[in-house]
Design a protein around this motif. Sequence first.
Motif, mmCIF file in Angstrom:
data_model
loop_
_atom_site.group_PDB
_atom_site.id
_atom_site.type_symbol
_atom_site.label_atom_id
_atom_site.label_comp_id
_atom_site.label_asym_id
_atom_site.label_seq_id
_atom_site.Cartn_x
_atom_site.Cartn_y
_atom_site.Cartn_z
ATOM 1 N N SER A 34 13.999 27.441 62.127
ATOM 2 C CA SER A 34 13.058 26.748 62.999
ATOM 3 C C SER A 34 13.790 25.896 64.029
ATOM 4 C CB SER A 34 12.120 25.880 62.162
ATOM 5 O OG SER A 34 11.239 25.161 62.977
ATOM 6 N N VAL A 35 14.820 25.198 63.585
ATOM 7 C CA VAL A 35 15.583 24.349 64.506
ATOM 8 C C VAL A 35 16.305 25.207 65.543
ATOM 9 C CG1 VAL A 35 17.579 22.791 64.668
ATOM 10 C CG2 VAL A 35 15.840 22.423 62.917
ATOM 11 N N ALA A 36 16.921 26.290 65.084
ATOM 12 C CA ALA A 36 17.646 27.158 66.008
ATOM 13 C C ALA A 36 16.698 27.781 67.028
ATOM 14 C CB ALA A 36 18.386 28.251 65.229
ATOM 15 N N LEU A 37 15.562 28.276 66.569
ATOM 16 C CA LEU A 37 14.611 28.893 67.493
ATOM 17 C C LEU A 37 13.976 27.863 68.430
ATOM 18 C CD1 LEU A 37 12.964 31.529 65.167
ATOM 19 C CD2 LEU A 37 14.481 31.946 67.115
ATOM 20 N N ARG A 38 13.776 26.660 67.921
ATOM 21 C CA ARG A 38 13.212 25.609 68.782
ATOM 22 C C ARG A 38 14.198 25.268 69.900
ATOM 23 N NH1 ARG A 38 9.275 21.011 66.891
ATOM 24 N NH2 ARG A 38 8.686 22.823 65.701
ATOM 25 N N ALA A 39 15.493 25.283 69.562
ATOM 26 C CA ALA A 39 16.509 25.023 70.585
ATOM 27 C C ALA A 39 16.496 26.097 71.671
ATOM 28 C CB ALA A 39 17.892 24.948 69.945
ATOM 29 N N LEU A 40 16.046 27.287 71.293
ATOM 30 C CA LEU A 40 15.948 28.389 72.259
ATOM 31 C C LEU A 40 14.592 28.431 72.950
ATOM 32 C CD1 LEU A 40 17.655 31.174 70.120
ATOM 33 C CD2 LEU A 40 18.660 29.866 72.014
ATOM 34 N N GLY A 41 13.737 27.452 72.627
ATOM 35 C CA GLY A 41 12.454 27.342 73.293
ATOM 36 C C GLY A 41 11.293 28.022 72.579
ATOM 37 N N THR A 42 11.507 28.450 71.342
ATOM 38 C CA THR A 42 10.445 29.114 70.589
ATOM 39 C C THR A 42 10.046 28.235 69.402
ATOM 40 O OG1 THR A 42 11.361 31.267 71.142
ATOM 41 C CG2 THR A 42 9.839 31.195 69.294
ATOM 42 N N VAL A 43 8.765 28.013 69.273
ATOM 43 C CA VAL A 43 8.261 27.228 68.154
ATOM 44 C C VAL A 43 7.820 28.200 67.064
ATOM 45 C CG1 VAL A 43 6.499 25.596 67.405
ATOM 46 C CG2 VAL A 43 7.533 25.358 69.656
ATOM 47 N N VAL A 44 8.320 27.976 65.844
ATOM 48 C CA VAL A 44 7.958 28.834 64.717
ATOM 49 C C VAL A 44 6.635 28.334 64.144
ATOM 50 C CG1 VAL A 44 8.651 29.692 62.456
ATOM 51 C CG2 VAL A 44 10.368 29.312 64.225
ATOM 52 N N PHE A 45 5.637 29.174 64.198
ATOM 53 C CA PHE A 45 4.288 28.842 63.735
ATOM 54 C C PHE A 45 4.280 28.694 62.212
ATOM 55 C CE2 PHE A 45 -0.140 30.099 62.743
ATOM 56 C CZ PHE A 45 -0.795 29.154 63.510
ATOM 57 N N GLY A 46 3.892 27.534 61.705
ATOM 58 C CA GLY A 46 3.750 27.302 60.277
ATOM 59 C C GLY A 46 5.006 26.873 59.553
#
Length: 173
Positions: A34-46
């Motif tokens: 989740s942190v890695a994807l958020r850094a790439l601009g994607t929010v992990v749903f749930g």
Amino acid sequence: MSAALEAGDKILNSALRVAAVVLVLGMLTVVCGSVALRALGTVVFGADELTRLLLTWTVAVGVVLGAREGGHLAIEAVTDRLTGWTRRSVLGLGAIVSIGFLLILTWTGLQYAIAGFTRGAPTPSLGISTGWAALSWPVCGFLTMLYVLRDLVAGVTVGPPDPPDDAEVSGLV
């Protein structure tokens, strides 16, 4: 302990240890991903909900494993100074009070879990029943109570272990 009880304890211990590893790795994967994807601009749903659910079960499994190993939070300043019958009585009373608390935890948790499964609203992101998180309470309470009962019976029949001496406490042994 009888052979059947020892075999059951070994199976339960193995299952709990595997569950603990799976839960921690799952939580680690969800959080790091989740942190890695958020850094790439994607929010992990749930991800937040799943992390909370995994954390709840990780704590529950950890409490049961701690009880199995005889580890628990305790202030031993008084009990370590006691010996014989007095020590056994104080530790026995503590175990009885713990069993009372665990009965309440188990019963209340079971009520919450049933309510979560039957009439509770699903979680907002994942849409799963809130009963899954609440189910950790009765599972934890019941299994921990079994280990406290085991220790209570052993303490009455064999006696609790002697308190550590000063060398053991200071780490010299």
